[in-house]
Write a protein that holds these residues in place. Structure first.
Motif, PDB file in Angstrom:
ATOM      1  N   LYS A 397       0.822  -1.209   0.000  1.00 12.94           N
ATOM      2  CA  LYS A 397       0.000   0.000   0.000  1.00 12.94           C
ATOM      3  C   LYS A 397       0.858   1.262   0.000  1.00 12.94           C
ATOM      4  O   LYS A 397       0.628   2.195  -0.781  1.00 12.94           O
ATOM      5  N   SER A 398       1.865   1.306   0.879  1.00 10.46           N
ATOM      6  CA  SER A 398       2.714   2.500   0.957  1.00 10.46           C
ATOM      7  C   SER A 398       3.520   2.694  -0.323  1.00 10.46           C
ATOM      8  O   SER A 398       3.749   3.838  -0.763  1.00 10.46           O
ATOM      9  N   TYR A 399       3.943   1.589  -0.950  1.00  8.50           N
ATOM     10  CA  TYR A 399       4.716   1.703  -2.195  1.00  8.50           C
ATOM     11  C   TYR A 399       3.881   2.367  -3.284  1.00  8.50           C
ATOM     12  O   TYR A 399       4.358   3.282  -3.980  1.00  8.50           O
ATOM     13  N   PHE A 400       2.648   1.921  -3.451  1.00 11.57           N
ATOM     14  CA  PHE A 400       1.805   2.485  -4.505  1.00 11.57           C
ATOM     15  C   PHE A 400       1.452   3.936  -4.208  1.00 11.57           C
ATOM     16  O   PHE A 400       1.291   4.743  -5.138  1.00 11.57           O
ATOM     17  N   GLU A 401       1.326   4.270  -2.952  1.00 10.84           N
ATOM     18  CA  GLU A 401       1.065   5.670  -2.613  1.00 10.84           C
ATOM     19  C   GLU A 401       2.252   6.540  -2.983  1.00 10.84           C
ATOM     20  O   GLU A 401       2.079   7.658  -3.498  1.00 10.84           O
ATOM     21  N   GLN A 402       3.464   6.043  -2.745  1.00 10.89           N
ATOM     22  CA  GLN A 402       4.658   6.799  -3.120  1.00 10.89           C
ATOM     23  C   GLN A 402       4.797   6.930  -4.630  1.00 10.89           C
ATOM     24  O   GLN A 402       5.289   7.940  -5.135  1.00 10.89           O
ATOM     25  N   GLN A 403       4.351   5.905  -5.351  1.00  7.24           N
ATOM     26  CA  GLN A 403       4.437   5.926  -6.813  1.00  7.24           C
ATOM     27  C   GLN A 403       3.235   6.620  -7.465  1.00  7.24           C
ATOM     28  O   GLN A 403       3.143   6.675  -8.688  1.00  7.24           O
ATOM     29  N   HIS A 404       2.327   7.129  -6.623  1.00  6.63           N
ATOM     30  CA  HIS A 404       1.120   7.822  -7.115  1.00  6.63           C
ATOM     31  C   HIS A 404       0.286   6.904  -8.027  1.00  6.63           C
ATOM     32  O   HIS A 404      -0.215   7.317  -9.073  1.00  6.63           O
ATOM     33  N   VAL A 405       0.167   5.657  -7.608  1.00  3.86           N
ATOM     34  CA  VAL A 405      -0.644   4.683  -8.331  1.00  3.86           C
ATOM     35  C   VAL A 405      -1.908   4.428  -7.519  1.00  3.86           C
ATOM     36  O   VAL A 405      -1.839   4.082  -6.332  1.00  3.86           O
ATOM     37  N   ASP A 406      -3.054   4.611  -8.158  1.00  6.71           N
ATOM     38  CA  ASP A 406      -4.340   4.360  -7.504  1.00  6.71           C
ATOM     39  C   ASP A 406      -4.613   2.863  -7.576  1.00  6.71           C
ATOM     40  O   ASP A 406      -5.185   2.355  -8.538  1.00  6.71           O
ATOM     41  N   LEU A 407      -4.183   2.129  -6.556  1.00  8.95           N
ATOM     42  CA  LEU A 407      -4.302   0.672  -6.568  1.00  8.95           C
ATOM     43  C   LEU A 407      -5.753   0.196  -6.638  1.00  8.95           C
ATOM     44  O   LEU A 407      -6.055  -0.722  -7.418  1.00  8.95           O
ATOM     45  N   PRO A 408      -6.688   0.760  -5.859  1.00  8.79           N
ATOM     46  CA  PRO A 408      -8.085   0.306  -5.987  1.00  8.79           C
ATOM     47  C   PRO A 408      -8.628   0.476  -7.405  1.00  8.79           C
ATOM     48  O   PRO A 408      -9.319  -0.404  -7.925  1.00  8.79           O
ATOM     49  N   ALA A 409      -8.303   1.607  -8.043  1.00  8.19           N
ATOM     50  CA  ALA A 409      -8.781   1.823  -9.412  1.00  8.19           C
ATOM     51  C   ALA A 409      -8.120   0.852 -10.387  1.00  8.19           C
ATOM     52  O   ALA A 409      -8.770   0.345 -11.316  1.00  8.19           O
ATOM     53  N   LEU A 410      -6.831   0.579 -10.181  1.00  5.98           N
ATOM     54  CA  LEU A 410      -6.125  -0.376 -11.038  1.00  5.98           C
ATOM     55  C   LEU A 410      -6.718  -1.766 -10.889  1.00  5.98           C
ATOM     56  O   LEU A 410      -6.982  -2.455 -11.890  1.00  5.98           O
ATOM     57  N   ARG A 411      -6.922  -2.177  -9.652  1.00  4.44           N
ATOM     58  CA  ARG A 411      -7.525  -3.497  -9.414  1.00  4.44           C
ATOM     59  C   ARG A 411      -8.923  -3.570 -10.010  1.00  4.44           C
ATOM     60  O   ARG A 411      -9.303  -4.552 -10.647  1.00  4.44           O
ATOM     61  N   TYR A 412      -9.702  -2.519  -9.823  1.00  7.87           N
ATOM     62  CA  TYR A 412     -11.061  -2.464 -10.363  1.00  7.87           C
ATOM     63  C   TYR A 412     -11.043  -2.606 -11.882  1.00  7.87           C
ATOM     64  O   TYR A 412     -11.825  -3.371 -12.460  1.00  7.87           O
ATOM     65  N   SER A 413     -10.142  -1.882 -12.523  1.00  3.13           N
ATOM     66  CA  SER A 413     -10.057  -1.916 -13.985  1.00  3.13           C
ATOM     67  C   SER A 413      -9.672  -3.302 -14.486  1.00  3.13           C
ATOM     68  O   SER A 413     -10.259  -3.808 -15.451  1.00  3.13           O
ATOM     69  N   MET A 414      -8.689  -3.934 -13.843  1.00  2.00           N
ATOM     70  CA  MET A 414      -8.230  -5.249 -14.286  1.00  2.00           C
ATOM     71  C   MET A 414      -9.322  -6.305 -14.115  1.00  2.00           C
ATOM     72  O   MET A 414      -9.559  -7.125 -15.008  1.00  2.00           O
ATOM     73  N   VAL A 415      -9.993  -6.289 -12.978  1.00  2.00           N
ATOM     74  CA  VAL A 415     -11.057  -7.266 -12.731  1.00  2.00           C
ATOM     75  C   VAL A 415     -12.195  -7.062 -13.711  1.00  2.00           C
ATOM     76  O   VAL A 415     -12.768  -8.028 -14.252  1.00  2.00           O
ATOM     77  N   PHE A 416     -12.534  -5.792 -13.980  1.00  2.00           N
ATOM     78  CA  PHE A 416     -13.630  -5.501 -14.906  1.00  2.00           C
ATOM     79  C   PHE A 416     -13.293  -5.977 -16.320  1.00  2.00           C
ATOM     80  O   PHE A 416     -14.119  -6.615 -16.989  1.00  2.00           O
ATOM     81  N   GLU A 417     -12.084  -5.681 -16.780  1.00  2.00           N
ATOM     82  CA  GLU A 417     -11.694  -6.072 -18.134  1.00  2.00           C
ATOM     83  C   GLU A 417     -11.613  -7.593 -18.271  1.00  2.00           C
ATOM     84  O   GLU A 417     -12.051  -8.165 -19.269  1.00  2.00           O
ATOM     85  N   TYR A 418     -11.069  -8.249 -17.261  1.00  2.00           N
ATOM     86  CA  TYR A 418     -10.946  -9.706 -17.319  1.00  2.00           C
ATOM     87  C   TYR A 418     -12.327 -10.365 -17.271  1.00  2.00           C
ATOM     88  O   TYR A 418     -12.602 -11.312 -18.022  1.00  2.00           O
ATOM     89  N   GLY A 419     -13.200  -9.863 -16.409  1.00  2.00           N
ATOM     90  CA  GLY A 419     -14.555 -10.398 -16.355  1.00  2.00           C
ATOM     91  C   GLY A 419     -15.310 -10.181 -17.656  1.00  2.00           C
ATOM     92  O   GLY A 419     -16.032 -11.075 -18.126  1.00  2.00           O
ATOM     93  N   SER A 420     -15.138  -9.020 -18.266  1.00  2.00           N
ATOM     94  CA  SER A 420     -15.793  -8.750 -19.551  1.00  2.00           C
ATOM     95  C   SER A 420     -15.259  -9.668 -20.638  1.00  2.00           C
ATOM     96  O   SER A 420     -16.013 -10.140 -21.501  1.00  2.00           O
ATOM     97  N   TYR A 421     -13.944  -9.936 -20.602  1.00  2.32           N
ATOM     98  CA  TYR A 421     -13.361 -10.856 -21.575  1.00  2.32           C
ATOM     99  C   TYR A 421     -13.963 -12.258 -21.431  1.00  2.32           C
ATOM    100  O   TYR A 421     -14.332 -12.894 -22.428  1.00  2.32           O
TER     101      TYR A 421
END
Length: 679
Positions: A397-421
């Motif tokens: 969690k702290s790593y992604f915050e330092q890298q300015h990566v929105d982990l919940p949004a990234l996870r949401y996007s990946m799950v959504f795309e994979y489920g749609s596939y």
């Protein structure tokens, strides 16, 4: 794994060649296909005239589709098993994060994912050796691609688990890395097993010393000692000294003081170098070479590295003999130096995708690692499940915050795309729903859009889809599927199923059309279709006024067939007065009243008889007259309402017959009703 390249394909289209080799493309709804065709670029300055290629070549449409590994049943079973693990992880994640017990559970989930992949790899290896696969080049290549892809996934996942899930910041990393290389480079261990089975004869094999050298570089000291102990010269001083060196090498144990371990290891290392300087192994050059490797001699390691398969194969072994107290945060420098050393020994070496991803993990560049793992040929299976695990475990969690990566949004996007596939696949759509369920409103919207597009192979599948739609409150999906099944059953002349599905769809127009067909069929043949379905409709008949009429008329039909004429006559009068009788059915309805009117024992009394006569004059006669006036002939085409009944040839004859029957029944009914009973 080789470096990703952009796939090239050639259409060879004559029209596209004439247009300057330009194409246009459109996504095909309901799948992952793209339609390609020739296209002539049109600019603002292009003259509005027919093109030079007009009418010379036909416009051909090419369908391009993404290649997938999951056509193989073994891989589909992998998706099903990981889907169950994914669902378990979602349940586990409910509640507070950071609990120590939950951390252990997350590691178990990670190992479950890896064990599923390992099991699938074993099945693929076995299937690849089958005759039907060996004889089919396409299948053999498909199995090979799947093995390479999922072997890389399991290897990378294992390394990620070691570096970011099992380890704390101040723990030693070398023992786990040694286990990782042993697990993913088993060939040397297999050869060592064969040597152990050969006992003393093993020392005569050509591969004896090469195998021992590789075992040393992999850090497998126990196996090395066991093989050395079977050597014919083991009782000599050089072998005994080597055994003592390997046996006395300090190994860190949990709870051991780090400073004490480091001092013991330094003493051991200095002692080994002293023995090498004293030429205590000079009588056995091969044994001396092994001891040089154990001492971490750069010269001897560089010579041996030329035989390794990849840069990271012997890194853990080298760290064991040079930096056994290496910690996770120190691995970055060690890996970077090792890669530079490797590339210096092989000037023409190019880093593969897997080699690059291993380096990214060791250098703690997780952001770039996530980017690269989405390029693997697994339809984002790896990226989706690993990012989901990272999100729920909260380890980075702290790593992604330092890298300015929105982990919940990234996870949401990946799950959504994979489920749609998965939802676009005819065989995997049930798995995709579980992933889209985790995506809240957007997931429900995607399910609502994709569920009706699933090809319906059977009614059993349709019931399953409808149940899923009901569970999620998707009323429109349920109705759309019922419409499709109703129209399909109607085309197959299964009118009972057609009516049942139409009623479930609650589509007024569809229900009315099928009810009209049943009523018209009865008018022309005297046979009522699907009586069992009509009987079971019950209160659902209020979906459509026409269905209400059909249900009530069938009830009258049953009364008449059971010779319950009084109840039938009462229901018939109510139908005549209901104002829901379709125009084409008036002749049949009035003809049904004819036998009741001609009965010697009146079943219809004066008031009802007058009502029938009124309907005859006020309903049927005007309909016939309007039908004559509205009949229009244009180019020999006639449009009019068709009045027909299987019991009469000319509908207009009904008028005279009904008038006469009404008069007779009225006279009999008046006599009976106005005659006082005898006392």
């Amino acid at each position: 794994m080789s470096e990703d390249t952009v796939p090239n394909f050639e259409l060879g289209d004559a029209l596209a060649t004439r247009c300057g080799n330009t194409l246009t493309a459109r996504f095909v709804p309901g799948g992952s296909k793209i339609a390609l065709s020739a296209y002539r670029p049109v600019k603002w300055s292009t003259r509005d005239v027919p093109s030079e290629t007009a009418a010379e070549d036909p416009v051909l449409i090419y369908m391009a589709q993404e290649a997938t590994l999951y056509g193989e049943p073994l891989l589909r079973s992998l998706l099903a098993e990981t889907n169950a693990t994914f669902a378990t992880l979602q349940t586990l994640s409910q509640g507070p994060k950071g609990d120590a017990k939950k951390t252990i559970e997350y590691i178990k989930i990670s190992r479950t994912y890896r064990s599923i992949v390992r099991c699938c790899l074993e099945k693929l290896e076995h299937a690849k050796k089958l005759p039907e696969v060996q004889e089919n080049d396409a299948k053999q290549q498909q199995h090979t691609d799947a093995i390479l892809t999922f072997y890389a996934i399991e290897c990378l996942w294992h390394l990620f688990e070691i570096l970011y899930m099992q380890q704390q910041h101040n723990q030693l990393i070398v023992p786990q890395l040694l286990e990782w290389t042993r697990f993913h480079y088993p060939n040397t261990e297999d050869t060592a097993t064969d040597l152990l089975l050969m006992a003393e004869e093993a020392s005569e094999c050509d591969s004896y010393w090469d195998t021992l050298k590789t075992l040393i570089m992999l850090g497998q000291l126990d196996v090395t000692r066991a093989i050395l102990s079977q050597h014919r010269k083991f009782n000599q001083a050089a072998f005994q000294t080597a055994e003592q060196v390997l046996k006395s090498m300090p190994v860190y144990q949990d709870g051991y003081a780090m400073q004490k371990f480091c001092s013991q290891w330094e003493y051991w290392h200095v002692d080994l170098e002293r023995k090498l300087a004293a030429h205590m192994f000079a009588t056995e050059p091969q044994l001396e070479l092994l001891m040089q490797l154990v001492s971490g001699s750069n010269e001897h390691w560089d010579a041996a590295l030329l035989k390794s398969q990849d840069w990271y194969e012997f890194l853990p072994g080298y760290l064991l003999f040079t930096r056994p107290a290496c910690k996770p945060f120190e691995l970055r420098i060690a890996a970077s130096n090792w890669v530079n050393r490797w590339s210096g020994l092989r000037p023409n070496w190019e880093m593969t995708q897997m080699s690059r991803m291993v380096l990214q993990l060791m250098e703690h560049d997780v952001k770039l690692f996530i980017y690269d793992m989405q390029k693997l040929n697994d339809s984002h299976w790896f990226a989706t499940h690993l990012i989901d695990l990272i999100y729920h475990s909260g380890q980075l969690k702290s790593y992604f915050e330092q890298q300015h990566v929105d982990l919940p949004a990234l996870r949401y996007s990946m799950v959504f795309e994979y489920g749609s596939y998965l939802m676009t696949s005819h065989n995997l759509w049930q798995l995709g729903i579980d992933y889209l369920d985790c995506c809240k409103q957007e997931g429900v919207a995607a399910i609502e859009q994709l569920l009706p597009r699933i090809p319906l192979k059977s009614e059993r599948q349709a019931f399953k889809i409808i149940a899923m739609a009901k569970e999620r409150g998707l009323v429109n999906v349920e109705q759309d599927i019922c419409k499709v099944l109703s129209k399909r059953a109607y085309s197959d002349q299964r009118y009972g199923s057609a009516l049942e599905w139409a009623v479930r769809s609650k589509d007024v127009l569809l229900v009315t059309a099928i009810a009209d067909f049943i009523l018209k069929h009865y008018s022309s043949t005297g046979v009522i279709l699907c009586p069992d379905v009509i009987t079971s409709i019950g209160a659902r008949m209020f979906v459509s006024p026409r269905l209400v009429f059909l249900s009530k008329y069938f009830e009258f039909y049953e009364f008449y067939r059971q010779r319950d004429f009084l109840s039938g006559a009462e229901l018939l009068i109510n139908l005549l007065a209901s104002k829901i009788t379709p125009d084409y059915f008036w002749p049949s309805l009035l003809i049904d009243a004819l036998p009741l009117l001609e009965s010697e024992d009146p079943k219809i009394f004066c008031k009802e008889t007058i009502a029938i006569l009124q309907h005859l004059e006020m309903e049927l006669v005007p309909l016939i007259e309007r039908n004559k006036l509205n009949t229009a002939k244009f180019n020999n085409q006639t449009s009019k309402t068709v009045f027909s009944d299987y019991r009469v040839e000319n509908v207009e004859e009904i008028l005279d017959l009904m008038r006469l029957a009404c008069a007779r029944n009225l006279s009999r009914a008046m006599i009976i009703e106005n005659t006082a009973p005898t006392t």
